[in-house]
Design an enzyme around this catalytic site. Structure first.
Site, mmCIF file in Angstrom:
data_model
loop_
_atom_site.group_PDB
_atom_site.id
_atom_site.type_symbol
_atom_site.label_atom_id
_atom_site.label_comp_id
_atom_site.label_asym_id
_atom_site.label_seq_id
_atom_site.Cartn_x
_atom_site.Cartn_y
_atom_site.Cartn_z
ATOM 1 N N GLY A 30 8.803 -37.056 15.606
ATOM 2 C CA GLY A 30 7.777 -36.037 15.394
ATOM 3 C C GLY A 30 6.377 -36.564 15.619
ATOM 4 O O GLY A 30 5.567 -35.958 16.337
ATOM 5 N N ALA A 72 10.268 -43.756 23.117
ATOM 6 C CA ALA A 72 9.253 -42.686 23.093
ATOM 7 C C ALA A 72 9.055 -41.990 24.428
ATOM 8 O O ALA A 72 8.190 -41.128 24.548
ATOM 9 C CB ALA A 72 7.914 -43.186 22.566
ATOM 10 N N ALA A 73 9.858 -42.319 25.436
ATOM 11 C CA ALA A 73 9.711 -41.647 26.733
ATOM 12 C C ALA A 73 9.991 -40.151 26.608
ATOM 13 O O ALA A 73 9.242 -39.317 27.132
ATOM 14 C CB ALA A 73 10.645 -42.281 27.760
ATOM 15 N N GLY A 74 11.077 -39.807 25.915
ATOM 16 C CA GLY A 74 11.409 -38.401 25.716
ATOM 17 C C GLY A 74 10.378 -37.676 24.869
ATOM 18 O O GLY A 74 10.046 -36.509 25.125
ATOM 19 N N ASP A 75 9.866 -38.357 23.858
ATOM 20 C CA ASP A 75 8.845 -37.752 22.995
ATOM 21 C C ASP A 75 7.554 -37.518 23.771
ATOM 22 O O ASP A 75 6.879 -36.490 23.601
ATOM 23 C CB ASP A 75 8.564 -38.659 21.793
ATOM 24 C CG ASP A 75 9.792 -38.864 20.928
ATOM 25 O OD1 ASP A 75 10.635 -37.943 20.864
ATOM 26 O OD2 ASP A 75 9.909 -39.934 20.307
#
Length: 304
Positions: A41, A250-253
């Site tokens: 998040g 954190a690539a997807g985030d």
């Protein structure tokens, strides 16, 4: 400027760089150790803010030093943290991340205060949700709180985006009915649909099953191959930008947050928003750590 509210997790990440992943019963040496701010998040909130969104956050931290540090870092990003509760007698969430020489990661999470996010917290911030363009959530906080947040969003004409991670095989029907867009990666898509996603054809099959569950807009990220979308009769695999990945954390985030900064509420510019998000992710995977790796808008615009 899009206004985005994130309902989600906040973690202190402990990172280890290793040559390869450890096997059961084995002991190996790490090449490097460092800590960084994380949580799906919080990562998505930072990505949205750095991409130009007016960003608010609903979540929880413990009444401890990591919690104070995470709040200060979010404030530095100009994120509205008025929706973040400090929980006594519980620690701030933590993630333990190993990254190998191929840039792949293995993550173990201790939820801590993240699991204290509840329906009451959401209802107290209903005005924040109602005034947003998008509400984004994941599965690192309780699902009932997410459902309530999406209910408030829909009652006020706010679009909802669900990043179903960590993967959940059976997502509550009531949540799916409130989800305007679902955005899993290939592994999460397989967990939900049973389709092994490796390319555009298999992504199309998985998207069809996600549509059957009631979600109109589907995006499936497929690592270095790019992101497949299926919405309103249009579908395409948008290629990723070719780079040397050193850490996929954190690539997807980053993809989710960056996309939300450009996306129109009617999703009419979805391909353009995905290209922008792919550019952002291509920068993230070339850097170590979660939030430290997330790029700013000016950097993303320079990617060719």
């Amino acid at each position: 400027m899009n206004k985005v509210t994130i309902i989600g997790s906040i973690n202190l990440d402990t990172n280890l760089r290793v040559e390869r992943m450890v096997k059961p019963g084995e002991t190996i040496h790490a090449k490097e150790h460092y800590s960084a701010a994380g949580g799906k998040g919080a990562n998505q909130a930072v990505a949205a803010a750095r991409s130009g969104c007016l960003t608010s956050f609903i979540g929880a931290v413990g009444n401890d030093a990591p919690g104070s540090e995470m709040l200060n870092l979010l404030k530095q990003e100009k994120i509205d943290i008025s929706g973040i509760t400090t929980v006594n007698n519980e620690s701030t969430g933590q993630a333990f991340i190993s990254v190998d020489d191929q840039g792949q990661n293995s993550i173990t999470i201790y939820a801590g205060a993240n699991y204290d996010v509840n329906v009451k917290d959401i209802e107290q911030k209903s005005e924040l949700i109602a005034s947003s363009d998008f509400v984004i959530a994941q599965f690192e906080t309780p699902v009932d709180a997410t459902i309530r947040g999406f209910e408030i969003a829909h009652a006020n004409g706010v679009r909802t985006i669900l990043n179903p991670a960590p993967a959940m095989a059976k997502i509550p029907v009531e949540l799916l009915k409130l989800t305007d867009m679902i955005a899993p990666n290939e592994t999460e898509a397989e967990t939900i649909t049973g389709v092994h996603v490796t390319d555009e054809a298999s992504a199309r099959q998985a998207a069809a099953k996600l549509h059957e569950l009631g979600v109109k807009a589907v995006i499936i990220t497929i690592g270095s191959k790019g992101a497949f979308y299926d919405f309103n009769g249009q579908s395409e695999l948008v290629p990723a930008f070719k780079v040397k990945a050193v850490d996929t954390t954190a690539a997807g985030d980053t993809f989710i947050g960056a996309m939300a900064s450009l996306l129109k509420p009617d999703f009419s510019n979805l391909p353009e928003a995905i290209v922008f998000a792919n550019k952002a992710s291509s920068l993230t995977v070339q850097r170590y750590g979660a939030q430290p790796s997330i790029p700013y808008k000016k950097e993303i615009l320079q990617v060719q």
